[in-house]
Write an enzyme that holds these catalytic residues in place. Structure first.
Site, short mmCIF file in Angstrom:
data_model
loop_
_atom_site.label_atom_id
_atom_site.label_comp_id
_atom_site.label_asym_id
_atom_site.label_seq_id
_atom_site.Cartn_x
_atom_site.Cartn_y
_atom_site.Cartn_z
N ARG A 153 0.62 -1.28 0.07
CA ARG A 153 -0.05 0.09 -0.06
C ARG A 153 0.97 1.39 -0.07
O ARG A 153 0.24 1.85 -0.74
CB ARG A 153 -0.90 -0.26 1.08
CG ARG A 153 -2.53 -0.90 0.87
CD ARG A 153 -3.13 0.38 0.00
NE ARG A 153 -4.37 -0.50 -0.68
CZ ARG A 153 -4.97 -1.21 0.04
NH1 ARG A 153 -5.33 -0.70 0.72
NH2 ARG A 153 -6.25 -1.17 -1.21
N ARG B 27 13.27 -5.76 5.64
CA ARG B 27 12.03 -7.05 5.34
C ARG B 27 11.34 -6.91 4.81
O ARG B 27 9.69 -6.76 4.47
CB ARG B 27 11.63 -6.99 6.84
CG ARG B 27 12.53 -7.47 8.20
CD ARG B 27 11.82 -7.47 9.63
NE ARG B 27 13.36 -7.69 10.79
CZ ARG B 27 12.91 -9.15 11.34
NH1 ARG B 27 11.43 -9.28 10.88
NH2 ARG B 27 13.80 -9.32 12.17
N THR C 223 -8.01 0.41 8.15
CA THR C 223 -9.30 0.15 8.14
C THR C 223 -9.68 -0.39 9.89
O THR C 223 -8.99 -0.41 10.07
CB THR C 223 -9.07 -1.09 7.02
OG1 THR C 223 -8.99 -2.34 7.36
CG2 THR C 223 -9.06 -1.38 5.19
N GLU D 187 -9.93 -1.49 15.33
CA GLU D 187 -8.15 -2.22 14.78
C GLU D 187 -6.74 -2.27 15.42
O GLU D 187 -7.91 -2.92 16.17
CB GLU D 187 -8.36 -0.67 13.75
CG GLU D 187 -7.96 0.82 14.81
CD GLU D 187 -6.70 0.70 15.26
OE1 GLU D 187 -5.88 1.12 14.40
OE2 GLU D 187 -6.38 0.15 16.33
N ASP E 266 -14.87 -3.24 7.12
CA ASP E 266 -16.49 -5.18 7.68
C ASP E 266 -17.04 -4.10 8.72
O ASP E 266 -17.01 -3.38 9.21
CB ASP E 266 -15.45 -5.88 8.09
CG ASP E 266 -14.42 -5.57 8.95
OD1 ASP E 266 -13.40 -5.66 8.65
OD2 ASP E 266 -14.77 -6.22 10.11
#
Ligand code: HPA
Length: 233
Positions: free
Chosen positions: A24, A43, A90, A179, A204
């Site tokens: 993202r 990483r 989100t 979250e 959701d």
């Protein structure tokens, strides 16, 4: 250079956007930044610095959950002098009035994590968003005609909760969404005298069991990005 970020001093802007997913971060750099320069690949936690409408801004993934988020945010604050941090992510809705794709601005963050209990020797700290960023984010969302809610969220250590009804207790006490990072982000920003906010889109609903499709998440993600850039720049 810090342990998990191999960027030279000065490579990271004072304003940074923090998605969980490093891909993202790459997508944001490619679509919203002018002349992005990658500053981290340790990483595969990609980070970039560029410009947006002339202002210098960075973006970096932090992984999922407070332990991972904390490693990167600690180093950004302590070693790179970052001043304004906006998590873009989100949340799951805990409230029937908060619909899929709505925006949630996390005014404060409750948590089921023990990190702050350990940090504050058994006492409770109240992690809060920076009011200046909260106000700007809210104004941007309203001006853009986006459905927006402001209130507490739950930063949970568990995506797969042992008790599937546990969220109802938080919901009864006015928590809007769940979250996994804001409580640690807000605590660390306060510690280092920086400003932070978590800007979340509802992916959701724990109330209805519905979830957004990938295509829907893409559209709402764009709206959230516009608000996030209005907020930190
Ligand atoms: N739980 C935790 N984190 C989340 C959720 C959830 O249901 N949805 C989006 N992020």
């Amino acid at each position: 250079m810090s342990i998990h970020i191999n960027a030279p001093a000065g490579a990271i802007a004072e304003s940074i956007l923090l998605p969980g997913d490093p891909l993202r971060a790459k997508f944001i750099a490619e679509n919203w930044l002018e002349e992005p320069v990658q500053f981290n690949a340790v990483r595969n936690m990609f980070g970039y610095t560029g410009r947006h409408k002339g202002a210098r801004v960075s973006v970096m993934g932090t992984g999922m959950g407070m332990p991972s988020h904390s490693i990167y945010v600690n180093e950004l604050l302590r070693d790179y002098g970052v001043k304004r941090l906006a998590r873009v992510g989100t949340c799951g809705s805990l409230n029937a009035g908060i619909k899929l794709r709505d925006l949630v601005l996390a005014q404060s963050a409750c948590t089921d994590s023990n990190v702050n209990r350990i940090r504050f020797r058994g006492m409770d700290y109240a992690p809060c968003a920076a009011f200046s960023l909260l106000e700007r984010a809210h104004r941007s969302a309203v001006d853009r005609g986006l459905p927006v809610h402001v209130g507490p969220v739950l930063s949970s250590d568990s995506f797969y909760a042992e008790d599937p009804e546990q969220w109802k207790l938080w919901a009864r006490f006015g928590v809007l969404g769940v979250e996994m990072e804001a409580a640690e982000l807000y605590t660390l920003a306060a510690k280092f005298g920086a400003q932070a906010i978590a800007i979340l889109t509802v992916s959701d609903s724990l109330v209805t069991g519905e979830a957004t499709s990938a295509a829907e998440r893409e559209t709402t993600f764009r709206a959230m990005m516009d608000v996030a850039l209005d907020t930190v720049l």
